[in-house]
Design a protein around this motif. Structure first.
Motif, PDB file in Angstrom:
ATOM      1  N   VAL A 157       0.833  -1.198   0.000  1.00 59.08           N
ATOM      2  CA  VAL A 157       0.000   0.000   0.000  1.00 59.08           C
ATOM      3  C   VAL A 157       0.873   1.255   0.000  1.00 59.08           C
ATOM      4  O   VAL A 157       2.072   1.205   0.242  1.00 59.08           O
ATOM      5  CB  VAL A 157      -0.963   0.025   1.217  1.00 59.08           C
ATOM      6  CG1 VAL A 157      -1.892  -1.170   1.206  1.00 59.08           C
ATOM      7  CG2 VAL A 157      -0.214   0.083   2.522  1.00 59.08           C
ATOM      8  N   SER A 158       0.237   2.365  -0.243  1.00 62.72           N
ATOM      9  CA  SER A 158       0.928   3.649  -0.340  1.00 62.72           C
ATOM     10  C   SER A 158       1.399   4.172   1.013  1.00 62.72           C
ATOM     11  O   SER A 158       0.696   4.039   2.024  1.00 62.72           O
ATOM     12  CB  SER A 158      -0.008   4.678  -0.970  1.00 62.72           C
ATOM     13  OG  SER A 158       0.572   5.964  -0.955  1.00 62.72           O
ATOM     14  N   THR A 159       2.556   4.812   1.008  1.00 58.75           N
ATOM     15  CA  THR A 159       3.040   5.494   2.207  1.00 58.75           C
ATOM     16  C   THR A 159       2.142   6.678   2.576  1.00 58.75           C
ATOM     17  O   THR A 159       2.224   7.186   3.690  1.00 58.75           O
ATOM     18  CB  THR A 159       4.485   6.012   2.018  1.00 58.75           C
ATOM     19  OG1 THR A 159       4.529   6.842   0.856  1.00 58.75           O
ATOM     20  CG2 THR A 159       5.466   4.869   1.900  1.00 58.75           C
ATOM     21  N   ALA A 160       1.267   7.096   1.654  1.00 61.46           N
ATOM     22  CA  ALA A 160       0.350   8.205   1.932  1.00 61.46           C
ATOM     23  C   ALA A 160      -0.584   7.891   3.099  1.00 61.46           C
ATOM     24  O   ALA A 160      -1.164   8.798   3.691  1.00 61.46           O
ATOM     25  CB  ALA A 160      -0.470   8.548   0.688  1.00 61.46           C
ATOM     26  N   HIS A 161      -0.732   6.614   3.452  1.00 64.85           N
ATOM     27  CA  HIS A 161      -1.606   6.218   4.555  1.00 64.85           C
ATOM     28  C   HIS A 161      -0.924   6.326   5.916  1.00 64.85           C
ATOM     29  O   HIS A 161      -1.554   6.058   6.936  1.00 64.85           O
ATOM     30  CB  HIS A 161      -2.120   4.794   4.347  1.00 64.85           C
ATOM     31  CG  HIS A 161      -3.029   4.667   3.166  1.00 64.85           C
ATOM     32  ND1 HIS A 161      -4.243   5.311   3.075  1.00 64.85           N
ATOM     33  CD2 HIS A 161      -2.882   3.977   2.014  1.00 64.85           C
ATOM     34  CE1 HIS A 161      -4.806   5.021   1.929  1.00 64.85           C
ATOM     35  NE2 HIS A 161      -3.998   4.209   1.262  1.00 64.85           N
ATOM     36  N   TYR A 184      -2.371  11.154   4.000  1.00 71.81           N
ATOM     37  CA  TYR A 184      -1.667  12.337   4.504  1.00 71.81           C
ATOM     38  C   TYR A 184      -0.755  12.844   3.396  1.00 71.81           C
ATOM     39  O   TYR A 184      -0.158  12.058   2.668  1.00 71.81           O
ATOM     40  CB  TYR A 184      -0.840  11.983   5.742  1.00 71.81           C
ATOM     41  CG  TYR A 184      -1.673  11.360   6.840  1.00 71.81           C
ATOM     42  CD1 TYR A 184      -2.213  12.155   7.849  1.00 71.81           C
ATOM     43  CD2 TYR A 184      -1.933   9.995   6.862  1.00 71.81           C
ATOM     44  CE1 TYR A 184      -2.995  11.603   8.846  1.00 71.81           C
ATOM     45  CE2 TYR A 184      -2.710   9.429   7.862  1.00 71.81           C
ATOM     46  CZ  TYR A 184      -3.238  10.242   8.850  1.00 71.81           C
ATOM     47  OH  TYR A 184      -4.011   9.687   9.822  1.00 71.81           O
ATOM     48  N   ASN A 185      -0.634  14.154   3.277  1.00 73.98           N
ATOM     49  CA  ASN A 185       0.231  14.753   2.254  1.00 73.98           C
ATOM     50  C   ASN A 185       1.623  15.004   2.804  1.00 73.98           C
ATOM     51  O   ASN A 185       1.782  15.535   3.889  1.00 73.98           O
ATOM     52  CB  ASN A 185      -0.355  16.083   1.760  1.00 73.98           C
ATOM     53  CG  ASN A 185      -1.632  15.887   0.994  1.00 73.98           C
ATOM     54  OD1 ASN A 185      -1.768  14.924   0.238  1.00 73.98           O
ATOM     55  ND2 ASN A 185      -2.573  16.780   1.178  1.00 73.98           N
ATOM     56  N   PHE A 186       2.636  14.620   2.026  1.00 75.38           N
ATOM     57  CA  PHE A 186       4.039  14.855   2.392  1.00 75.38           C
ATOM     58  C   PHE A 186       4.774  15.414   1.223  1.00 75.38           C
ATOM     59  O   PHE A 186       4.568  15.186   0.118  1.00 75.38           O
ATOM     60  CB  PHE A 186       4.715  13.577   2.885  1.00 75.38           C
ATOM     61  CG  PHE A 186       4.265  13.195   4.266  1.00 75.38           C
ATOM     62  CD1 PHE A 186       4.910  13.710   5.370  1.00 75.38           C
ATOM     63  CD2 PHE A 186       3.200  12.355   4.464  1.00 75.38           C
ATOM     64  CE1 PHE A 186       4.496  13.380   6.639  1.00 75.38           C
ATOM     65  CE2 PHE A 186       2.774  12.015   5.734  1.00 75.38           C
ATOM     66  CZ  PHE A 186       3.430  12.526   6.825  1.00 75.38           C
TER      67      PHE A 186
END
Length: 98
Positions: free
Chosen positions: A14-18, A96-98
């Motif tokens: 899955v995406s690190t955005a989570h 989450y935005n990084f």
């Protein structure tokens, strides 16, 4: 030489955005403390490989989204979750935005 019968583990990708900022800090803390604290993981330049039962040890410290992903991984018999910057974002799970 005979070919060994190796144990095989499944993993979710899955995406690190989570990962919330707090989740990322717990993953980095595990690396910094050489496994003494934080969430059990390996780190690389593009993400983390997290032991799916890590949430059991640090449940009070993880975000609801990370807890849900780790619970889903365990329910689907995955030993690990690969949080990859190029991984897919899951519908219905906070990002989450990084």
């Amino acid at each position: 030489m005979p070919t060994p019968d190796l144990p095989v583990e499944r993993f979710a990708d899955v995406s690190t955005a989570h990962l919330s900022p707090g989740d990322r800090a717990l993953l980095d803390l595990y690396i910094e403390t050489e496994g003494a604290d934080g969430l059990s993981c390996l780190v690389g330049p593009y993400g983390w490989l997290v032991y799916a039962s890590s949430e059991l040890r640090a449940a009070e410290h993880v975000s609801p989204s990370l807890a849900a992903i780790l619970a889903a991984a365990r329910a689907q018999r995955c030993g690990y979750v690969l949080f990859d910057r190029d991984g897919l974002q899951l519908d219905g799970v906070q990002t989450y935005n990084f």
